[in-house]
Design a protein around this motif. Structure first.
Motif, short mmCIF file in Angstrom:
data_model
loop_
_atom_site.label_atom_id
_atom_site.label_comp_id
_atom_site.label_asym_id
_atom_site.label_seq_id
_atom_site.Cartn_x
_atom_site.Cartn_y
_atom_site.Cartn_z
N ILE A 2 -7.59 -0.16 -3.58
CA ILE A 2 -7.50 -0.07 -5.03
C ILE A 2 -7.62 -1.47 -5.61
O ILE A 2 -6.99 -2.41 -5.12
N ILE A 4 -7.08 -3.63 -9.17
CA ILE A 4 -6.48 -3.64 -10.50
C ILE A 4 -6.84 -4.96 -11.16
O ILE A 4 -6.58 -6.03 -10.61
N LEU A 23 -8.12 0.02 -13.61
CA LEU A 23 -7.86 0.47 -12.25
C LEU A 23 -9.15 1.04 -11.68
O LEU A 23 -9.80 1.86 -12.33
N GLY A 52 -0.25 -1.63 -14.23
CA GLY A 52 -1.28 -1.24 -13.27
C GLY A 52 -0.67 -0.66 -12.01
O GLY A 52 -1.09 0.40 -11.53
N VAL A 63 -3.69 -2.84 -2.35
CA VAL A 63 -4.05 -3.14 -3.73
C VAL A 63 -4.43 -4.61 -3.85
O VAL A 63 -3.71 -5.48 -3.38
#
Length: 154
Positions: A2, A4, A23, A52, A63
């Motif tokens: 992911i 952000i 995102l 986020g 992330v």
């Protein structure tokens, strides 16, 4: 994985401000933004990261957070925030947000990447637009109650 992207803005420091977040995970794309009637740039930079991370539905994600805030990126990557925590955030601003950050940070495997602001990075530029617009939208401003209470004590 992911990604952000975050940015915060304030008109005056303190003044009205906002944050913007993007995102991205595969084909998933979502934008978040919110404005406040009185806040600071650093609070909005940090709140963008928090929002986020809080938007992630399941724990344990890998992330990468992209931010143009040295305040946020260095505090985490250089582990200053953990020293501040051990000292009860004595003399440090924004302890309410740092504590909130640490709660959500520990749920994921987070890496920070600093990006130069206003340098043509597409997602950073978009987050800046979101943050500025949210800060200017006085009809939808939230109240940063912790900040305003602290400011009134001075």
């Amino acid at each position: 994985m992911i990604e952000i992207f975050t940015d915060g803005a304030s008109s005056g420091n303190p003044g009205p401000g906002g944050y913007g977040v993007i995102l991205k995970a595969g084909k998933y794309y979502k934008e978040l933004a919110e404005g406040f009637r009185k806040t600071t740039n650093n609070r909005m930079e940090l709140l963008a990261v928090i929002k986020g991370l809080e938007a992630l539905k399941k724990p344990g994600n890998e992330v990468t957070i992209y931010s143009d805030s040295k305040y946020v990126v260095d505090a985490v990557e250089k582990k200053w925030v953990f020293g501040w925590l051990n000292k009860g955030f004595a003399g440090k601003k924004n302890s309410d947000l740092w504590l909130r950050f640490l709660q959500v940070y520990k749920l994921h495997q987070v890496k920070f990447v600093w990006v130069k602001g206003h340098a043509g990075h597409p997602e950073n530029e978009r987050c800046d637009q979101l943050a500025v617009k949210a800060g200017q939208d006085r009809q939808r401003h939230q109240i940063d109650t912790v900040f305003e209470q602290e400011a009134n004590k001075l």
